[in-house]
Write a protein that holds these residues in place. Structure first.
Motif, PDB file in Angstrom:
ATOM      1  N   PRO A  53     -46.141 -13.021  -5.899  1.00 21.72           N
ATOM      2  CA  PRO A  53     -47.034 -11.864  -5.961  1.00 21.72           C
ATOM      3  C   PRO A  53     -46.794 -10.977  -7.177  1.00 21.72           C
ATOM      4  CG  PRO A  53     -45.362 -11.520  -4.290  1.00 21.72           C
ATOM      5  CD  PRO A  53     -45.194 -12.934  -4.795  1.00 21.72           C
ATOM      6  N   ASN A  54     -45.624 -11.091  -7.779  1.00 23.92           N
ATOM      7  CA  ASN A  54     -45.247 -10.280  -8.931  1.00 23.92           C
ATOM      8  C   ASN A  54     -43.861 -10.755  -9.364  1.00 23.92           C
ATOM      9  OD1 ASN A  54     -45.109  -8.130 -10.830  1.00 23.92           O
ATOM     10  ND2 ASN A  54     -46.281  -6.815  -9.445  1.00 23.92           N
ATOM     11  N   VAL A  55     -43.295 -10.090 -10.334  1.00 23.04           N
ATOM     12  CA  VAL A  55     -41.932 -10.369 -10.779  1.00 23.04           C
ATOM     13  C   VAL A  55     -40.979 -10.166  -9.611  1.00 23.04           C
ATOM     14  CG1 VAL A  55     -40.084  -9.368 -12.204  1.00 23.04           C
ATOM     15  CG2 VAL A  55     -42.310  -9.858 -13.218  1.00 23.04           C
ATOM     16  N   ILE A  56     -39.969 -11.025  -9.515  1.00 28.07           N
ATOM     17  CA  ILE A  56     -38.971 -10.889  -8.455  1.00 28.07           C
ATOM     18  C   ILE A  56     -37.581 -10.698  -9.061  1.00 28.07           C
ATOM     19  CG2 ILE A  56     -40.311 -12.248  -6.809  1.00 28.07           C
ATOM     20  CD1 ILE A  56     -38.310 -14.581  -7.303  1.00 28.07           C
ATOM     21  N   ALA A  57     -36.767  -9.952  -8.329  1.00 30.99           N
ATOM     22  CA  ALA A  57     -35.377  -9.767  -8.742  1.00 30.99           C
ATOM     23  C   ALA A  57     -34.612 -11.072  -8.571  1.00 30.99           C
ATOM     24  CB  ALA A  57     -34.723  -8.666  -7.907  1.00 30.99           C
ATOM     25  N   HIS A  58     -33.644 -11.296  -9.412  1.00 34.16           N
ATOM     26  CA  HIS A  58     -32.747 -12.441  -9.268  1.00 34.16           C
ATOM     27  C   HIS A  58     -32.056 -12.343  -7.902  1.00 34.16           C
ATOM     28  CE1 HIS A  58     -33.002 -11.522 -13.565  1.00 34.16           C
ATOM     29  NE2 HIS A  58     -32.665 -12.768 -13.824  1.00 34.16           N
ATOM     30  N   GLY A  59     -31.880 -13.467  -7.238  1.00 33.17           N
ATOM     31  CA  GLY A  59     -31.178 -13.458  -5.963  1.00 33.17           C
ATOM     32  C   GLY A  59     -29.770 -12.918  -6.091  1.00 33.17           C
ATOM     33  N   MET A  60     -29.067 -13.332  -7.137  1.00 29.60           N
ATOM     34  CA  MET A  60     -27.695 -12.863  -7.314  1.00 29.60           C
ATOM     35  C   MET A  60     -27.652 -11.374  -7.654  1.00 29.60           C
ATOM     36  SD  MET A  60     -25.915 -15.387  -6.468  1.00 29.60           S
ATOM     37  CE  MET A  60     -24.267 -15.070  -7.051  1.00 29.60           C
ATOM     38  N   PHE A  61     -28.687 -10.862  -8.318  1.00 31.42           N
ATOM     39  CA  PHE A  61     -28.779  -9.423  -8.576  1.00 31.42           C
ATOM     40  C   PHE A  61     -28.905  -8.681  -7.245  1.00 31.42           C
ATOM     41  CE2 PHE A  61     -31.231  -5.557  -9.155  1.00 31.42           C
ATOM     42  CZ  PHE A  61     -30.604  -4.941 -10.215  1.00 31.42           C
ATOM     43  N   THR A  62     -29.776  -9.193  -6.374  1.00 28.97           N
ATOM     44  CA  THR A  62     -29.972  -8.577  -5.057  1.00 28.97           C
ATOM     45  C   THR A  62     -28.667  -8.601  -4.268  1.00 28.97           C
ATOM     46  OG1 THR A  62     -32.288  -9.273  -5.067  1.00 28.97           O
ATOM     47  CG2 THR A  62     -31.320  -8.708  -2.928  1.00 28.97           C
ATOM     48  N   GLY A  97     -43.353   1.866 -13.193  1.00 25.69           N
ATOM     49  CA  GLY A  97     -42.525   3.022 -13.499  1.00 25.69           C
ATOM     50  C   GLY A  97     -41.575   3.394 -12.372  1.00 25.69           C
ATOM     51  N   VAL A  98     -41.813   2.836 -11.187  1.00 25.74           N
ATOM     52  CA  VAL A  98     -40.965   3.114 -10.031  1.00 25.74           C
ATOM     53  C   VAL A  98     -40.128   1.894  -9.694  1.00 25.74           C
ATOM     54  CG1 VAL A  98     -40.939   3.754  -7.587  1.00 25.74           C
ATOM     55  CG2 VAL A  98     -42.613   4.789  -9.128  1.00 25.74           C
ATOM     56  N   GLY A  99     -40.755   0.730  -9.668  1.00 25.15           N
ATOM     57  CA  GLY A  99     -40.050  -0.504  -9.341  1.00 25.15           C
ATOM     58  C   GLY A  99     -39.913  -0.688  -7.848  1.00 25.15           C
ATOM     59  N   ALA A 100     -38.770  -1.156  -7.426  1.00 23.65           N
ATOM     60  CA  ALA A 100     -38.497  -1.421  -6.018  1.00 23.65           C
ATOM     61  C   ALA A 100     -37.219  -0.695  -5.612  1.00 23.65           C
ATOM     62  CB  ALA A 100     -38.331  -2.925  -5.794  1.00 23.65           C
ATOM     63  N   VAL A 101     -36.962  -0.694  -4.313  1.00 23.13           N
ATOM     64  CA  VAL A 101     -35.724  -0.126  -3.783  1.00 23.13           C
ATOM     65  C   VAL A 101     -35.146  -1.131  -2.799  1.00 23.13           C
ATOM     66  CG1 VAL A 101     -34.715   1.732  -2.392  1.00 23.13           C
ATOM     67  CG2 VAL A 101     -36.512   2.258  -4.042  1.00 23.13           C
ATOM     68  N   ILE A 102     -33.841  -1.346  -2.904  1.00 25.67           N
ATOM     69  CA  ILE A 102     -33.135  -2.155  -1.912  1.00 25.67           C
ATOM     70  C   ILE A 102     -32.342  -1.177  -1.057  1.00 25.67           C
ATOM     71  CG2 ILE A 102     -31.468  -3.995  -1.490  1.00 25.67           C
ATOM     72  CD1 ILE A 102     -32.079  -4.981  -4.374  1.00 25.67           C
ATOM     73  N   GLN A 103     -32.679  -1.123   0.228  1.00 28.11           N
ATOM     74  CA  GLN A 103     -31.995  -0.248   1.178  1.00 28.11           C
ATOM     75  C   GLN A 103     -30.916  -1.067   1.866  1.00 28.11           C
ATOM     76  OE1 GLN A 103     -35.767   0.377   3.152  1.00 28.11           O
ATOM     77  NE2 GLN A 103     -35.565   2.577   2.771  1.00 28.11           N
ATOM     78  N   VAL A 104     -29.678  -0.616   1.739  1.00 27.97           N
ATOM     79  CA  VAL A 104     -28.552  -1.385   2.275  1.00 27.97           C
ATOM     80  C   VAL A 104     -27.799  -0.547   3.301  1.00 27.97           C
ATOM     81  CG1 VAL A 104     -26.488  -2.710   1.708  1.00 27.97           C
ATOM     82  CG2 VAL A 104     -28.354  -2.562   0.050  1.00 27.97           C
ATOM     83  N   SER A 105     -27.538  -1.172   4.435  1.00 25.89           N
ATOM     84  CA  SER A 105     -26.712  -0.550   5.465  1.00 25.89           C
ATOM     85  C   SER A 105     -25.685  -1.577   5.924  1.00 25.89           C
ATOM     86  CB  SER A 105     -27.568  -0.077   6.643  1.00 25.89           C
ATOM     87  OG  SER A 105     -28.259  -1.166   7.227  1.00 25.89           O
ATOM     88  N   GLY A 106     -24.675  -1.109   6.603  1.00 30.14           N
ATOM     89  CA  GLY A 106     -23.644  -2.020   7.075  1.00 30.14           C
ATOM     90  C   GLY A 106     -22.922  -1.468   8.272  1.00 30.14           C
ATOM     91  N   LYS A 107     -22.312  -2.380   9.023  1.00 30.12           N
ATOM     92  CA  LYS A 107     -21.482  -1.946  10.148  1.00 30.12           C
ATOM     93  C   LYS A 107     -20.317  -2.904  10.302  1.00 30.12           C
ATOM     94  CE  LYS A 107     -23.699  -4.286  13.970  1.00 30.12           C
ATOM     95  NZ  LYS A 107     -24.246  -4.181  15.296  1.00 30.12           N
ATOM     96  N   VAL A 108     -19.220  -2.355  10.751  1.00 34.30           N
ATOM     97  CA  VAL A 108     -18.029  -3.154  11.017  1.00 34.30           C
ATOM     98  C   VAL A 108     -18.322  -4.005  12.253  1.00 34.30           C
ATOM     99  CG1 VAL A 108     -15.588  -3.085  11.670  1.00 34.30           C
ATOM    100  CG2 VAL A 108     -16.489  -1.446   9.988  1.00 34.30           C
ATOM    101  N   SER A 109     -18.225  -5.330  12.089  1.00 34.86           N
ATOM    102  CA  SER A 109     -18.530  -6.226  13.209  1.00 34.86           C
ATOM    103  C   SER A 109     -17.280  -6.855  13.818  1.00 34.86           C
ATOM    104  CB  SER A 109     -19.498  -7.325  12.762  1.00 34.86           C
ATOM    105  OG  SER A 109     -18.961  -8.062  11.690  1.00 34.86           O
TER     106      SER A 109
END
Length: 141
Positions: A53-62, A97-109
């Motif tokens: 659909p458009n340019v994608i971020a590198h998987g390793m970048f993500t 001009g905005v791009g994308a945002v990666i929202q990251v959360s985590g929990k101790v499992s």
């Protein structure tokens, strides 16, 4: 930021979530640093020609953006002793001009002993999960 202490954590402890912006310029810099200059990561025409659909971020970048949650949390990149993910969806990066945002959360499992904890990460972009089975083992002070 003070590194968390192993004895202060319990299974279910939530890490402070973070948002990581991604712009086309970030992808161009990453392509240069990584040597992965595939045009789908910076050229919209080529990305669309191959059905994206458009340019994608590198998987390793993500993947690298997601693990920043842990390196920021611990204050020590060497604290991450294991890390693996499954790529589920690409991060679409429009040239607006905005791009994308990666929202990251985590929990101790899990508390693994020897000051190590397993952390499950969740990475979302544009309302969609972009990494699956994102799990890291972190050694804490």
């Amino acid at each position: 930021m003070t590194a968390p202490r192993y004895e202060e954590l319990t299974v279910g402890t939530q890490l402070p979530p973070r948002d990581f912006p991604v712009r086309r310029a970030d992808l161009v810099r990453y392509a240069g640093a990584s040597g992965d200059d595939n045009e789908i990561h910076w050229n919209e025409r080529v990305a669309r020609e191959v059905g994206l659909p458009n340019v994608i971020a590198h998987g390793m970048f993500t993947m690298a953006q997601a693990v920043r949650l842990l390196t920021d949390w611990t204050g020590d990149p060497s604290a991450v002793v294991e890390y693996g993910v499954r790529f589920t969806r690409p991060v679409i990066v429009p040239d607006d001009g905005v791009g994308a945002v990666i929202q990251v959360s985590g929990k101790v499992s899990a508390l693994l002993g020897d000051n190590k904890v397993r952390v499950d990460l969740t990475a979302i972009s544009d309302g969609q999960k972009v990494l699956g089975k994102a799990v890291a083992v972190v050694r804490l002070p």
